[in-house]
Design a protein around this motif. Structure first.
Motif, PDB file in Angstrom:
ATOM      1  N   SER A 130       0.814  -1.217   0.000  1.00 19.46           N
ATOM      2  CA  SER A 130       0.000   0.000   0.000  1.00 19.46           C
ATOM      3  C   SER A 130       0.846   1.265   0.000  1.00 19.46           C
ATOM      4  O   SER A 130       0.344   2.347  -0.323  1.00 19.46           O
ATOM      5  CB  SER A 130      -0.931   0.007   1.215  1.00 19.46           C
ATOM      6  N   LYS A 131       2.135   1.126   0.347  1.00 19.32           N
ATOM      7  CA  LYS A 131       3.038   2.277   0.374  1.00 19.32           C
ATOM      8  C   LYS A 131       4.209   2.083  -0.581  1.00 19.32           C
ATOM      9  O   LYS A 131       5.271   2.666  -0.397  1.00 19.32           O
ATOM     10  CB  LYS A 131       3.563   2.495   1.793  1.00 19.32           C
ATOM     11  N   LEU A 132       3.989   1.286  -1.626  1.00 17.78           N
ATOM     12  CA  LEU A 132       5.060   0.928  -2.563  1.00 17.78           C
ATOM     13  C   LEU A 132       4.873   1.596  -3.914  1.00 17.78           C
ATOM     14  O   LEU A 132       3.780   1.549  -4.499  1.00 17.78           O
ATOM     15  CB  LEU A 132       5.098  -0.591  -2.756  1.00 17.78           C
ATOM     16  N   VAL A 133       5.943   2.194  -4.421  1.00 19.45           N
ATOM     17  CA  VAL A 133       5.998   2.669  -5.798  1.00 19.45           C
ATOM     18  C   VAL A 133       7.069   1.850  -6.520  1.00 19.45           C
ATOM     19  O   VAL A 133       8.188   1.712  -6.023  1.00 19.45           O
ATOM     20  CB  VAL A 133       6.337   4.170  -5.874  1.00 19.45           C
ATOM     21  N   ILE A 134       6.718   1.312  -7.667  1.00 17.02           N
ATOM     22  CA  ILE A 134       7.652   0.528  -8.473  1.00 17.02           C
ATOM     23  C   ILE A 134       8.013   1.326  -9.712  1.00 17.02           C
ATOM     24  O   ILE A 134       7.129   1.772 -10.454  1.00 17.02           O
ATOM     25  CB  ILE A 134       7.060  -0.831  -8.888  1.00 17.02           C
ATOM     26  N   THR A 139      -3.229  -4.860  -6.502  1.00 16.39           N
ATOM     27  CA  THR A 139      -2.758  -4.108  -5.339  1.00 16.39           C
ATOM     28  C   THR A 139      -1.256  -4.301  -5.122  1.00 16.39           C
ATOM     29  O   THR A 139      -0.768  -4.073  -4.011  1.00 16.39           O
ATOM     30  CB  THR A 139      -3.518  -4.548  -4.068  1.00 16.39           C
ATOM     31  N   ILE A 140      -0.531  -4.678  -6.165  1.00 12.75           N
ATOM     32  CA  ILE A 140       0.902  -4.933  -6.017  1.00 12.75           C
ATOM     33  C   ILE A 140       1.662  -3.676  -5.601  1.00 12.75           C
ATOM     34  O   ILE A 140       2.730  -3.750  -4.986  1.00 12.75           O
ATOM     35  CB  ILE A 140       1.501  -5.515  -7.320  1.00 12.75           C
ATOM     36  N   ALA A 141       1.120  -2.500  -5.929  1.00 13.52           N
ATOM     37  CA  ALA A 141       1.772  -1.237  -5.578  1.00 13.52           C
ATOM     38  C   ALA A 141       0.739  -0.127  -5.604  1.00 13.52           C
ATOM     39  O   ALA A 141      -0.322  -0.259  -6.221  1.00 13.52           O
ATOM     40  CB  ALA A 141       2.903  -0.924  -6.559  1.00 13.52           C
ATOM     41  N   ARG A 142       1.058   0.976  -4.939  1.00 11.81           N
ATOM     42  CA  ARG A 142       0.169   2.140  -5.001  1.00 11.81           C
ATOM     43  C   ARG A 142       0.284   2.814  -6.361  1.00 11.81           C
ATOM     44  O   ARG A 142      -0.669   3.427  -6.847  1.00 11.81           O
ATOM     45  CB  ARG A 142       0.467   3.140  -3.888  1.00 11.81           C
ATOM     46  N   GLN A 143       1.461   2.702  -7.005  1.00 17.04           N
ATOM     47  CA  GLN A 143       1.656   3.206  -8.361  1.00 17.04           C
ATOM     48  C   GLN A 143       2.821   2.492  -9.017  1.00 17.04           C
ATOM     49  O   GLN A 143       3.786   2.109  -8.355  1.00 17.04           O
ATOM     50  CB  GLN A 143       1.908   4.713  -8.386  1.00 17.04           C
ATOM     51  N   LEU A 156       2.578  -7.393 -16.165  1.00 15.54           N
ATOM     52  CA  LEU A 156       1.982  -8.726 -16.165  1.00 15.54           C
ATOM     53  C   LEU A 156       1.580  -9.128 -14.749  1.00 15.54           C
ATOM     54  O   LEU A 156       0.515  -9.716 -14.537  1.00 15.54           O
ATOM     55  CB  LEU A 156       2.965  -9.747 -16.738  1.00 15.54           C
ATOM     56  N   LEU A 157       2.419  -8.812 -13.786  1.00 17.00           N
ATOM     57  CA  LEU A 157       2.085  -9.113 -12.392  1.00 17.00           C
ATOM     58  C   LEU A 157       0.865  -8.318 -11.946  1.00 17.00           C
ATOM     59  O   LEU A 157      -0.014  -8.841 -11.249  1.00 17.00           O
ATOM     60  CB  LEU A 157       3.286  -8.802 -11.499  1.00 17.00           C
ATOM     61  N   ALA A 158       0.796  -7.063 -12.367  1.00 15.23           N
ATOM     62  CA  ALA A 158      -0.322  -6.211 -11.965  1.00 15.23           C
ATOM     63  C   ALA A 158      -1.657  -6.708 -12.518  1.00 15.23           C
ATOM     64  O   ALA A 158      -2.712  -6.439 -11.920  1.00 15.23           O
ATOM     65  CB  ALA A 158      -0.070  -4.773 -12.408  1.00 15.23           C
ATOM     66  N   LEU A 159      -1.648  -7.410 -13.640  1.00 15.50           N
ATOM     67  CA  LEU A 159      -2.899  -7.972 -14.164  1.00 15.50           C
ATOM     68  C   LEU A 159      -3.543  -8.894 -13.139  1.00 15.50           C
ATOM     69  O   LEU A 159      -4.770  -8.914 -12.980  1.00 15.50           O
ATOM     70  CB  LEU A 159      -2.639  -8.753 -15.461  1.00 15.50           C
ATOM     71  N   ASP A 160      -2.714  -9.687 -12.465  1.00 14.83           N
ATOM     72  CA  ASP A 160      -3.215 -10.656 -11.485  1.00 14.83           C
ATOM     73  C   ASP A 160      -3.205 -10.121 -10.061  1.00 14.83           C
ATOM     74  O   ASP A 160      -3.931 -10.632  -9.195  1.00 14.83           O
ATOM     75  CB  ASP A 160      -2.379 -11.936 -11.544  1.00 14.83           C
ATOM     76  N   GLU A 161      -2.379  -9.108  -9.818  1.00 16.54           N
ATOM     77  CA  GLU A 161      -2.231  -8.554  -8.471  1.00 16.54           C
ATOM     78  C   GLU A 161      -2.403  -7.032  -8.532  1.00 16.54           C
ATOM     79  O   GLU A 161      -1.435  -6.274  -8.465  1.00 16.54           O
ATOM     80  CB  GLU A 161      -0.837  -8.890  -7.925  1.00 16.54           C
ATOM     81  N   LYS A 178      -5.597  -2.574 -13.355  1.00 18.97           N
ATOM     82  CA  LYS A 178      -6.254  -1.615 -12.461  1.00 18.97           C
ATOM     83  C   LYS A 178      -5.277  -0.806 -11.624  1.00 18.97           C
ATOM     84  O   LYS A 178      -5.659   0.219 -11.045  1.00 18.97           O
ATOM     85  CB  LYS A 178      -7.225  -2.360 -11.535  1.00 18.97           C
ATOM     86  N   THR A 179      -4.040  -1.239 -11.516  1.00 17.87           N
ATOM     87  CA  THR A 179      -3.044  -0.511 -10.728  1.00 17.87           C
ATOM     88  C   THR A 179      -2.748   0.828 -11.395  1.00 17.87           C
ATOM     89  O   THR A 179      -2.569   0.874 -12.614  1.00 17.87           O
ATOM     90  CB  THR A 179      -1.738  -1.324 -10.636  1.00 17.87           C
ATOM     91  N   PRO A 180      -2.694   1.926 -10.650  1.00 21.65           N
ATOM     92  CA  PRO A 180      -2.333   3.209 -11.267  1.00 21.65           C
ATOM     93  C   PRO A 180      -0.964   3.136 -11.943  1.00 21.65           C
ATOM     94  O   PRO A 180       0.004   2.663 -11.344  1.00 21.65           O
ATOM     95  CB  PRO A 180      -2.320   4.167 -10.073  1.00 21.65           C
TER      96      PRO A 180
END
Length: 315
Positions: A127-131, A150-154, A143-148, A258-260
């Protein structure tokens, strides 16, 4: 490209925020740790962590070809005024593991699994991660964000090839996508490794815009080019052997992203045209910055601008 999707990147670079100015001026010592983390029975990653005294969040930097985690060192030290900063070497690069193809395929999807495992094992608060992911790192994180989601806030991505559009790519990159051109291109890259390491970051830039890498970055990339019978060019070629498949998967599933996301691109990137970034940002409705006078490596050519992007992502 609509105005609301394009920021004035030149003004950002020319007028750093007070946060960034404070960070660069800070004399507070950051805790710099370089160690190794086991991902599974075949993969161990070299990583760097720079700890902040009172972190407001976490930044994870993901390098491209032919880089190693050392390219983030100065940026990480600057950001550690406010954030914990992580970076690691991808399998096949730096001092991370280099399994043979029977055990690891080096595909974007495989790198996505490595990224997920790293975030979990490092205990990072998503919730406090920027990649921030560039070049070969960008497709895996998406690709990870498609399934996850909430992997990062942005997620900040740039200078990569999200879609199968060879006409936007440098000829050698086109050639790596399939045989019969892939194998001879890989062999040529291994034969000319010294030239690649010396000039990959300069191509496409005028003499006035060209820059040198810090000596420790040059030495680390050179010393770690070949280990355990696998070179960085080999890993790059193996990645490309699965590249088209994974590009198609991303494009077919964009509605699940869906991840920003923010997209950053060097105007003078000759490896992957900014037209690719414009198309990608348009398809996902993301904000896009095309950086004037910048090539394929914005974080190396203008690290202050990269720092400002991170600060902006936490506002």
């Amino acid at each position: 490209m609509s105005k609301d999707k394009t920021a004035n990147a030149a003004s950002v670079a020319a007028t750093p925020s007070s946060h960034m100015a404070e960070a660069f001026a800070s004399t507070q010592a950051a805790q710099d740790i370089v160690d190794f983390i086991e991902i599974d029975e075949i993969l161990t990653l070299r990583r760097m962590i720079v700890r902040a005294p009172a972190p407001k969040g976490t930044v994870l930097f993901l390098h491209g070809f032919p880089e190693t985690l050392t390219v983030w060192k100065d940026i990480a030290t600057t950001l550690a005024h406010d954030y914990d900063v992580h970076a690691f070497d991808w399998p096949g690069y730096g001092q991370s593991s280099r399994p043979d193809l029977n055990r690891f395929c080096y595909s974007p999807k495989a790198y996505a699994r490595v990224l997920k495992a790293y975030i979990e094992r490092a205990g990072i608060d998503r919730s406090k991660l920027v990649i921030y992911a560039t070049d070969i790192a960008a497709l895996p994180v998406l690709l990870l964000a498609l399934d996850e989601p909430t992997i990062a806030r942005q997620i900040i991505v740039g200078d990569f090839a999200p879609f199968d559009r060879p006409h936007y790519m440098w000829e050698n990159l086109q050639n790596l996508k399939a045989e019969p051109t892939a194998s001879p291109t890989r062999a040529y890259m291994n034969k000319t490794s010294d030239e690649i390491l010396q000039n990959v970051h300069r191509r496409g830039l005028s003499p006035a815009e060209q820059f040198d890498l810090p000596i420790e970055v040059q030495q680390d990339m050179s010393h770690s080019w070949s280990r355990d019978a696998v070179t960085s060019a080999d890993a790059f070629a193996h990645y490309y052997a699965n590249f088209t498949r994974d590009q198609h998967h991303l494009e077919a599933n964009l509605d699940r992203l869906k991840t920003p996301v923010k997209v950053i691109w060097g105007e003078k990137d000759i490896y992957i045209s900014s037209e690719m970034g414009i198309e990608f940002a348009g398809k996902i409705g993301a904000k896009l910055d095309v950086l004037p006078g910048i090539g394929h490596f914005p974080h190396l050519q203008n690290p202050k601008q990269t720092v400002e992007e991170i600060y902006a992502s936490f506002r």
